[in-house]
Design a protein around this motif. Structure first.
Motif, PDB file in Angstrom:
ATOM      1  N   ASP A 195       0.811  -1.183  -0.128  1.00 57.31           N
ATOM      2  CA  ASP A 195      -0.009   0.014  -0.094  1.00 57.31           C
ATOM      3  C   ASP A 195       0.864   1.241  -0.146  1.00 57.31           C
ATOM      4  OD1 ASP A 195      -2.197  -1.628   0.105  1.00 57.31           O
ATOM      5  OD2 ASP A 195      -2.580  -1.567   2.154  1.00 57.31           O
ATOM      6  N   ASP A 196       1.975   1.150   0.937  1.00 59.61           N
ATOM      7  CA  ASP A 196       2.839   2.473   0.767  1.00 59.61           C
ATOM      8  C   ASP A 196       3.942   2.490  -0.477  1.00 59.61           C
ATOM      9  OD1 ASP A 196       4.484   0.210   1.617  1.00 59.61           O
ATOM     10  OD2 ASP A 196       5.271   1.125   3.208  1.00 59.61           O
ATOM     11  N   TYR A 197       3.875   1.461  -1.202  1.00 59.40           N
ATOM     12  CA  TYR A 197       4.704   1.790  -2.369  1.00 59.40           C
ATOM     13  C   TYR A 197       4.495   2.665  -3.631  1.00 59.40           C
ATOM     14  CZ  TYR A 197       7.412   0.721  -6.793  1.00 59.40           C
ATOM     15  OH  TYR A 197       8.213   0.765  -7.818  1.00 59.40           O
ATOM     16  N   GLN A 198       5.384   3.668  -3.748  1.00 61.07           N
ATOM     17  CA  GLN A 198       5.264   4.854  -4.714  1.00 61.07           C
ATOM     18  C   GLN A 198       6.306   4.745  -5.577  1.00 61.07           C
ATOM     19  OE1 GLN A 198       5.057   8.421  -2.339  1.00 61.07           O
ATOM     20  NE2 GLN A 198       2.797   8.315  -2.040  1.00 61.07           N
ATOM     21  N   PRO A 199       6.152   4.661  -6.897  1.00 65.90           N
ATOM     22  CA  PRO A 199       7.177   4.466  -7.778  1.00 65.90           C
ATOM     23  C   PRO A 199       8.186   5.790  -8.046  1.00 65.90           C
ATOM     24  CG  PRO A 199       5.162   3.739  -8.938  1.00 65.90           C
ATOM     25  CD  PRO A 199       4.849   4.428  -7.592  1.00 65.90           C
ATOM     26  N   GLU A 200       7.658   6.842  -7.901  1.00 62.42           N
ATOM     27  CA  GLU A 200       8.965   8.222  -7.706  1.00 62.42           C
ATOM     28  C   GLU A 200       9.526   8.133  -6.491  1.00 62.42           C
ATOM     29  OE1 GLU A 200       4.423   9.117  -6.282  1.00 62.42           O
ATOM     30  OE2 GLU A 200       5.436   8.068  -7.913  1.00 62.42           O
ATOM     31  N   GLY A 201       8.743   7.573  -5.410  1.00 64.45           N
ATOM     32  CA  GLY A 201       9.386   7.466  -4.193  1.00 64.45           C
ATOM     33  C   GLY A 201      10.869   6.624  -4.044  1.00 64.45           C
ATOM     34  N   ARG A 202      10.737   5.592  -4.871  1.00 65.09           N
ATOM     35  CA  ARG A 202      11.708   4.775  -5.066  1.00 65.09           C
ATOM     36  C   ARG A 202      13.147   5.209  -5.552  1.00 65.09           C
ATOM     37  NH1 ARG A 202      14.496   0.812  -2.864  1.00 65.09           N
ATOM     38  NH2 ARG A 202      15.853  -0.264  -4.266  1.00 65.09           N
ATOM     39  N   LEU A 203      13.117   6.251  -6.622  1.00 63.72           N
ATOM     40  CA  LEU A 203      14.299   6.943  -6.863  1.00 63.72           C
ATOM     41  C   LEU A 203      14.301   8.301  -6.489  1.00 63.72           C
ATOM     42  CD1 LEU A 203      14.157   5.219 -10.440  1.00 63.72           C
ATOM     43  CD2 LEU A 203      15.862   4.653  -8.604  1.00 63.72           C
ATOM     44  N   ARG A 204      13.518   8.728  -5.338  1.00 64.12           N
ATOM     45  CA  ARG A 204      13.571  10.155  -4.952  1.00 64.12           C
ATOM     46  C   ARG A 204      14.853  10.707  -4.675  1.00 64.12           C
ATOM     47  NH1 ARG A 204      10.129   9.439  -1.198  1.00 64.12           N
ATOM     48  NH2 ARG A 204      11.935   8.745   0.148  1.00 64.12           N
ATOM     49  N   ASP A 205      15.717   9.805  -3.908  1.00 68.24           N
ATOM     50  CA  ASP A 205      17.021  10.194  -3.850  1.00 68.24           C
ATOM     51  C   ASP A 205      18.293   9.974  -5.045  1.00 68.24           C
ATOM     52  OD1 ASP A 205      16.117  11.304  -1.267  1.00 68.24           O
ATOM     53  OD2 ASP A 205      16.293   9.428  -0.137  1.00 68.24           O
ATOM     54  N   ALA A 206      17.945   9.553  -5.923  1.00 71.14           N
ATOM     55  CA  ALA A 206      18.648   9.090  -7.091  1.00 71.14           C
ATOM     56  C   ALA A 206      18.975  10.188  -7.940  1.00 71.14           C
ATOM     57  CB  ALA A 206      18.306   7.798  -7.634  1.00 71.14           C
ATOM     58  N   PHE A 207      20.162  10.481  -8.454  1.00 68.05           N
ATOM     59  CA  PHE A 207      20.255  11.492  -9.506  1.00 68.05           C
ATOM     60  C   PHE A 207      19.818  10.997 -10.766  1.00 68.05           C
ATOM     61  CE2 PHE A 207      22.851  13.839 -12.694  1.00 68.05           C
ATOM     62  CZ  PHE A 207      22.678  14.859 -12.250  1.00 68.05           C
ATOM     63  N   GLY A 208      19.783   9.651 -10.857  1.00 66.21           N
ATOM     64  CA  GLY A 208      19.335   8.925 -12.249  1.00 66.21           C
ATOM     65  C   GLY A 208      18.567   7.681 -12.049  1.00 66.21           C
ATOM     66  N   ILE A 209      18.985   6.353 -12.405  1.00 66.39           N
ATOM     67  CA  ILE A 209      18.349   5.305 -12.190  1.00 66.39           C
ATOM     68  C   ILE A 209      19.116   4.509 -10.910  1.00 66.39           C
ATOM     69  CG2 ILE A 209      19.875   3.937 -13.969  1.00 66.39           C
ATOM     70  CD1 ILE A 209      16.021   4.010 -13.608  1.00 66.39           C
TER      71      ILE A 209
END
Length: 331
Positions: free
Chosen positions: A230-244
Protein backbone atom coordinates in the motif's frame (compact mmCIF):
# COMPACT_ATOMS: atom_id res chain seq x y z
CA UNK A 1 -14.29 -35.40 -29.31
CA UNK A 2 -14.89 -36.80 -25.81
CA UNK A 3 -17.25 -35.36 -23.21
CA UNK A 4 -19.20 -32.17 -23.82
CA UNK A 5 -21.73 -30.90 -26.25
CA UNK A 6 -21.50 -31.94 -29.91
CA UNK A 7 -19.16 -29.70 -31.86
CA UNK A 8 -21.00 -26.83 -33.48
CA UNK A 9 -20.54 -26.45 -37.19
CA UNK A 10 -19.54 -22.82 -37.33
CA UNK A 11 -16.43 -20.82 -38.12
CA UNK A 12 -13.81 -19.76 -35.60
CA UNK A 13 -15.12 -16.20 -35.88
CA UNK A 14 -18.59 -17.36 -34.85
CA UNK A 15 -17.22 -19.46 -32.01
CA UNK A 16 -15.06 -16.57 -30.75
CA UNK A 17 -18.13 -14.32 -30.78
CA UNK A 18 -20.00 -16.87 -28.63
CA UNK A 19 -17.05 -17.19 -26.22
CA UNK A 20 -16.89 -13.41 -25.75
CA UNK A 21 -20.62 -13.34 -25.03
CA UNK A 22 -20.35 -16.22 -22.54
CA UNK A 23 -17.39 -14.77 -20.63
CA UNK A 24 -19.05 -11.38 -20.37
CA UNK A 25 -22.44 -12.78 -19.33
CA UNK A 26 -20.99 -15.05 -16.62
CA UNK A 27 -18.22 -12.67 -15.53
CA UNK A 28 -15.61 -15.31 -16.24
CA UNK A 29 -15.40 -18.96 -17.26
CA UNK A 30 -12.95 -21.83 -16.84
CA UNK A 31 -11.40 -23.63 -19.79
CA UNK A 32 -13.41 -26.74 -18.90
CA UNK A 33 -16.65 -24.77 -18.96
CA UNK A 34 -15.81 -23.31 -22.37
CA UNK A 35 -14.98 -26.79 -23.69
CA UNK A 36 -18.36 -27.99 -22.42
CA UNK A 37 -20.23 -25.08 -24.01
CA UNK A 38 -18.52 -25.11 -27.41
CA UNK A 39 -17.79 -28.81 -27.87
CA UNK A 40 -14.20 -28.21 -28.99
CA UNK A 41 -10.88 -29.26 -27.46
CA UNK A 42 -8.88 -27.43 -24.80
CA UNK A 43 -6.22 -26.65 -27.40
CA UNK A 44 -8.82 -24.98 -29.61
CA UNK A 45 -10.08 -22.94 -26.64
CA UNK A 46 -6.55 -21.72 -25.92
CA UNK A 47 -6.15 -20.71 -29.58
CA UNK A 48 -9.43 -18.82 -29.40
CA UNK A 49 -8.28 -17.03 -26.24
CA UNK A 50 -5.16 -15.86 -28.08
CA UNK A 51 -7.33 -14.53 -30.91
CA UNK A 52 -9.52 -12.61 -28.46
CA UNK A 53 -6.48 -11.18 -26.67
CA UNK A 54 -4.77 -10.14 -29.91
CA UNK A 55 -7.98 -8.46 -31.05
CA UNK A 56 -7.58 -6.01 -28.18
CA UNK A 57 -10.13 -7.34 -25.69
CA UNK A 58 -9.08 -6.80 -22.04
CA UNK A 59 -8.86 -10.54 -21.37
CA UNK A 60 -7.02 -11.86 -18.31
CA UNK A 61 -6.46 -15.40 -17.04
CA UNK A 62 -6.07 -16.67 -13.50
CA UNK A 63 -5.96 -19.96 -11.63
CA UNK A 64 -8.78 -20.84 -9.26
CA UNK A 65 -8.89 -24.14 -7.39
CA UNK A 66 -6.44 -25.64 -9.86
CA UNK A 67 -8.44 -24.56 -12.93
CA UNK A 68 -7.54 -21.84 -15.40
CA UNK A 69 -10.31 -19.30 -15.94
CA UNK A 70 -10.71 -16.27 -18.18
CA UNK A 71 -12.49 -12.99 -17.54
CA UNK A 72 -12.52 -9.43 -18.84
CA UNK A 73 -10.95 -6.66 -16.77
CA UNK A 74 -14.12 -4.56 -17.06
CA UNK A 75 -17.58 -4.73 -18.57
CA UNK A 76 -15.90 -3.22 -21.60
CA UNK A 77 -19.10 -2.91 -23.63
CA UNK A 78 -20.49 -0.60 -20.96
CA UNK A 79 -17.50 1.75 -21.10
CA UNK A 80 -18.59 5.01 -22.76
CA UNK A 81 -16.69 6.12 -25.88
CA UNK A 82 -13.78 8.47 -25.33
CA UNK A 83 -13.88 11.74 -27.23
CA UNK A 84 -11.04 14.16 -27.98
CA UNK A 85 -10.89 17.78 -29.02
CA UNK A 86 -8.93 18.68 -32.13
CA UNK A 87 -6.30 20.32 -29.89
CA UNK A 88 -5.95 17.12 -27.84
CA UNK A 89 -5.56 15.04 -30.99
CA UNK A 90 -2.97 17.51 -32.29
CA UNK A 91 -0.99 17.13 -29.07
CA UNK A 92 -1.13 13.34 -29.37
CA UNK A 93 0.23 13.47 -32.90
CA UNK A 94 2.86 16.03 -31.95
CA UNK A 95 4.14 13.62 -29.29
CA UNK A 96 3.91 10.66 -31.64
CA UNK A 97 7.39 11.32 -32.99
CA UNK A 98 8.80 10.86 -29.50
CA UNK A 99 7.82 7.18 -29.61
CA UNK A 100 11.06 6.53 -31.48
CA UNK A 101 12.55 5.69 -28.08
CA UNK A 102 10.44 2.51 -28.14
CA UNK A 103 11.85 1.26 -31.46
CA UNK A 104 12.22 -2.51 -31.36
CA UNK A 105 9.82 -2.94 -28.44
CA UNK A 106 6.17 -4.06 -28.40
CA UNK A 107 5.26 -0.51 -27.34
CA UNK A 108 6.18 0.89 -30.76
CA UNK A 109 3.80 -1.42 -32.62
CA UNK A 110 1.01 -0.89 -30.07
CA UNK A 111 1.38 2.89 -30.20
CA UNK A 112 1.10 2.74 -33.97
CA UNK A 113 -2.02 0.59 -33.53
CA UNK A 114 -3.54 3.32 -31.34
CA UNK A 115 -2.97 5.92 -34.04
CA UNK A 116 -4.39 3.62 -36.72
CA UNK A 117 -7.58 3.37 -34.69
CA UNK A 118 -7.71 7.16 -34.30
CA UNK A 119 -7.18 7.67 -38.04
CA UNK A 120 -9.90 5.16 -38.90
CA UNK A 121 -12.62 7.31 -37.33
CA UNK A 122 -11.40 10.72 -38.52
CA UNK A 123 -12.50 12.51 -41.68
CA UNK A 124 -9.72 12.23 -44.31
CA UNK A 125 -9.02 15.96 -44.15
CA UNK A 126 -8.46 15.88 -40.37
CA UNK A 127 -6.34 12.73 -40.61
CA UNK A 128 -4.08 14.32 -43.24
CA UNK A 129 -3.73 17.47 -41.15
CA UNK A 130 -2.74 15.48 -38.07
CA UNK A 131 -0.19 13.49 -40.05
CA UNK A 132 1.39 16.80 -41.06
CA UNK A 133 1.50 17.85 -37.40
CA UNK A 134 3.28 14.60 -36.51
CA UNK A 135 6.06 15.57 -38.91
CA UNK A 136 6.47 18.99 -37.30
CA UNK A 137 8.56 17.49 -34.49
CA UNK A 138 11.61 15.27 -34.77
CA UNK A 139 13.16 13.18 -31.97
CA UNK A 140 16.88 13.43 -31.30
CA UNK A 141 17.67 10.46 -29.06
CA UNK A 142 21.41 9.96 -28.89
CA UNK A 143 22.67 6.68 -27.51
CA UNK A 144 19.29 5.01 -27.12
CA UNK A 145 19.23 1.24 -26.83
CA UNK A 146 18.22 -0.99 -29.72
CA UNK A 147 15.70 -3.46 -28.32
CA UNK A 148 14.99 -5.27 -31.58
CA UNK A 149 16.25 -8.57 -30.16
CA UNK A 150 14.47 -8.13 -26.83
CA UNK A 151 10.87 -7.57 -27.93
CA UNK A 152 9.53 -10.87 -26.53
CA UNK A 153 11.26 -10.34 -23.19
CA UNK A 154 9.83 -6.82 -22.90
CA UNK A 155 6.38 -8.11 -23.85
CA UNK A 156 6.46 -10.70 -21.05
CA UNK A 157 7.65 -8.11 -18.53
CA UNK A 158 4.91 -5.72 -19.66
CA UNK A 159 2.24 -8.42 -19.27
CA UNK A 160 3.56 -9.36 -15.81
CA UNK A 161 3.36 -5.70 -14.75
CA UNK A 162 -0.24 -5.45 -15.98
CA UNK A 163 -1.45 -8.70 -14.41
CA UNK A 164 0.88 -8.63 -11.36
CA UNK A 165 2.49 -12.02 -11.97
CA UNK A 166 5.83 -12.98 -10.50
CA UNK A 167 8.74 -13.51 -12.84
CA UNK A 168 11.81 -15.70 -12.90
CA UNK A 169 14.51 -13.58 -14.52
CA UNK A 170 17.90 -14.60 -15.83
CA UNK A 171 20.09 -11.49 -15.65
CA UNK A 172 23.74 -10.82 -16.51
CA UNK A 173 25.03 -7.80 -14.61
CA UNK A 174 27.61 -5.49 -16.16
CA UNK A 175 31.09 -7.00 -15.95
CA UNK A 176 29.81 -10.49 -15.18
CA UNK A 177 30.38 -13.46 -17.49
CA UNK A 178 27.43 -15.51 -16.32
CA UNK A 179 23.80 -14.69 -15.61
CA UNK A 180 22.17 -14.95 -12.19
CA UNK A 181 18.60 -16.09 -11.60
CA UNK A 182 16.11 -13.96 -9.67
CA UNK A 183 12.52 -14.57 -8.54
CA UNK A 184 11.01 -11.08 -8.65
CA UNK A 185 7.82 -9.10 -8.22
CA UNK A 186 7.91 -6.56 -11.09
CA UNK A 187 6.82 -3.17 -9.72
CA UNK A 188 7.77 -0.46 -12.20
CA UNK A 189 9.18 0.00 -15.70
CA UNK A 190 11.41 3.10 -15.82
CA UNK A 191 12.56 5.04 -18.90
CA UNK A 192 15.93 6.72 -18.46
CA UNK A 193 18.30 8.20 -21.06
CA UNK A 194 17.02 6.07 -23.91
CA UNK A 195 16.91 2.87 -21.86
CA UNK A 196 14.28 0.69 -20.18
CA UNK A 197 14.78 -0.51 -16.62
CA UNK A 198 12.70 -2.87 -14.50
CA UNK A 199 12.43 -2.01 -10.81
CA UNK A 200 11.47 -5.17 -8.96
CA UNK A 201 11.56 -6.81 -5.55
CA UNK A 202 13.98 -9.77 -5.71
CA UNK A 203 12.87 -12.49 -3.28
CA UNK A 204 16.18 -14.37 -3.27
CA UNK A 205 17.98 -11.09 -2.41
CA UNK A 206 15.37 -9.74 -0.02
CA UNK A 207 15.67 -6.29 -1.56
CA UNK A 208 14.77 -4.13 -4.53
CA UNK A 209 16.86 -4.45 -7.67
CA UNK A 210 17.01 -2.45 -10.89
CA UNK A 211 17.40 -4.54 -14.06
CA UNK A 212 18.52 -3.09 -17.41
CA UNK A 213 16.18 -4.69 -19.96
CA UNK A 214 18.93 -5.38 -22.49
CA UNK A 215 20.77 -7.52 -19.90
CA UNK A 216 17.80 -9.80 -19.21
CA UNK A 217 18.53 -13.00 -21.13
CA UNK A 218 15.31 -14.86 -20.32
CA UNK A 219 12.01 -14.39 -18.50
CA UNK A 220 9.43 -16.89 -17.25
CA UNK A 221 6.05 -15.68 -16.03
CA UNK A 222 4.97 -17.60 -12.94
CA UNK A 223 1.37 -18.50 -12.08
CA UNK A 224 1.73 -16.92 -8.64
CA UNK A 225 0.55 -13.33 -8.40
CA UNK A 226 1.61 -10.58 -6.01
CA UNK A 227 0.15 -7.46 -4.45
CA UNK A 228 1.83 -4.07 -4.46
CA UNK A 229 2.43 -2.76 -0.91
CA UNK A 230 0.00 0.00 0.00
CA UNK A 231 2.86 2.39 0.70
CA UNK A 232 4.77 1.74 -2.53
CA UNK A 233 5.26 4.83 -4.69
CA UNK A 234 7.30 4.48 -7.89
CA UNK A 235 8.58 8.05 -7.79
CA UNK A 236 9.58 7.62 -4.14
CA UNK A 237 11.76 4.63 -4.97
CA UNK A 238 14.20 6.86 -6.90
CA UNK A 239 13.54 10.09 -5.04
CA UNK A 240 17.11 10.24 -3.69
CA UNK A 241 18.75 9.07 -6.94
CA UNK A 242 20.35 11.42 -9.44
CA UNK A 243 19.44 8.98 -12.19
CA UNK A 244 18.49 5.31 -12.16
CA UNK A 245 20.93 4.07 -9.48
CA UNK A 246 19.48 3.96 -5.95
CA UNK A 247 22.32 4.81 -3.55
CA UNK A 248 22.49 6.68 -0.25
CA UNK A 249 22.00 10.40 -0.83
CA UNK A 250 24.92 12.80 -0.34
CA UNK A 251 25.08 16.59 -0.24
CA UNK A 252 26.47 17.72 -3.60
CA UNK A 253 27.76 21.22 -4.45
CA UNK A 254 28.97 22.13 -7.95
CA UNK A 255 30.22 25.44 -9.35
CA UNK A 256 29.52 26.24 -13.01
CA UNK A 257 31.27 28.94 -15.03
CA UNK A 258 29.42 31.91 -16.61
CA UNK A 259 29.71 30.17 -20.02
CA UNK A 260 27.20 27.44 -19.07
CA UNK A 261 25.39 29.08 -16.12
CA UNK A 262 22.22 30.00 -18.02
CA UNK A 263 21.96 26.56 -19.59
CA UNK A 264 22.34 24.82 -16.23
CA UNK A 265 19.84 27.10 -14.45
CA UNK A 266 17.21 26.50 -17.13
CA UNK A 267 16.77 22.82 -16.29
CA UNK A 268 15.54 20.62 -13.47
CA UNK A 269 18.31 18.19 -12.54
CA UNK A 270 16.92 16.96 -9.23
CA UNK A 271 13.87 17.80 -7.08
CA UNK A 272 16.12 19.01 -4.24
CA UNK A 273 18.21 21.39 -6.38
CA UNK A 274 18.99 24.99 -5.37
CA UNK A 275 20.88 27.62 -7.35
CA UNK A 276 23.03 30.44 -6.02
CA UNK A 277 24.44 33.07 -8.38
CA UNK A 278 28.15 33.83 -8.04
CA UNK A 279 29.81 37.23 -8.42
CA UNK A 280 31.56 36.28 -11.67
CA UNK A 281 28.24 35.45 -13.38
CA UNK A 282 28.44 31.75 -12.75
CA UNK A 283 26.20 29.65 -10.54
CA UNK A 284 26.51 27.12 -7.72
CA UNK A 285 24.15 24.15 -7.75
CA UNK A 286 23.40 22.15 -4.62
CA UNK A 287 21.25 19.02 -4.27
CA UNK A 288 21.05 15.83 -2.22
CA UNK A 289 21.19 12.62 -4.26
CA UNK A 290 22.94 9.29 -4.69
CA UNK A 291 24.61 7.80 -7.74
CA UNK A 292 28.24 8.95 -7.71
CA UNK A 293 29.10 7.50 -11.13
CA UNK A 294 26.09 9.13 -12.81
CA UNK A 295 26.81 12.51 -11.19
CA UNK A 296 30.51 12.29 -12.10
CA UNK A 297 29.84 11.52 -15.77
CA UNK A 298 27.34 14.40 -15.92
CA UNK A 299 29.84 16.86 -14.42
CA UNK A 300 32.56 15.71 -16.82
CA UNK A 301 30.28 16.51 -19.76
CA UNK A 302 30.77 20.21 -18.92
CA UNK A 303 34.57 19.92 -19.06
CA UNK A 304 36.44 22.83 -17.45
CA UNK A 305 33.18 24.72 -16.90
CA UNK A 306 32.11 22.59 -13.90
CA UNK A 307 33.88 21.96 -10.59
CA UNK A 308 32.68 19.71 -7.78
CA UNK A 309 33.13 21.43 -4.42
CA UNK A 310 31.56 18.73 -2.28
CA UNK A 311 31.50 15.96 -1.22
CA UNK A 312 35.19 15.04 -1.01
CA UNK A 313 34.71 11.48 -2.29
CA UNK A 314 33.01 12.73 -5.44
CA UNK A 315 35.70 15.36 -6.00
CA UNK A 316 38.38 12.66 -5.56
CA UNK A 317 36.58 10.43 -8.09
CA UNK A 318 36.62 13.24 -10.65
CA UNK A 319 40.29 13.98 -9.88
CA UNK A 320 41.19 10.39 -10.73
CA UNK A 321 39.13 10.52 -13.91
CA UNK A 322 40.72 13.78 -15.08
CA UNK A 323 44.20 12.46 -14.26
CA UNK A 324 43.49 9.41 -16.39
CA UNK A 325 42.21 11.57 -19.26
CA UNK A 326 45.31 13.74 -19.01
CA UNK A 327 47.44 10.66 -19.42
CA UNK A 328 45.53 9.76 -22.60
CA UNK A 329 45.24 13.18 -24.25
CA UNK A 330 48.35 14.86 -22.81
CA UNK A 331 50.77 12.77 -24.83
Amino acid sequence: MGRGKPAKRYSQAGRVHDIIRLIEARHGMTVEELVEETGVTRRTIHRDMNVIHEAGYPLVSEWQNGQKSYRFLTRFKDVPPVSFTLQELATMYFLRSQSEIFHGTPFAEELEGIFRKVRSVLPPRFAAHLERIAGAAIPLFQGRHDYTGHAETIKQVRDALVHQNRLTVSYRASGREHADTYLVDPYTLAFYKGGLYLIAYAHNRGAFRTFAMERISSVTMERERFELPDDYQPEGRLRDAFGIVAEDAMAVRIRFSPVVADSVKGRIWHPSQKFTDTKDGGVELTFSAGGKLEIASWVLSYGEHAEVLAPVELRDMLHRAVTGLSGIYGR
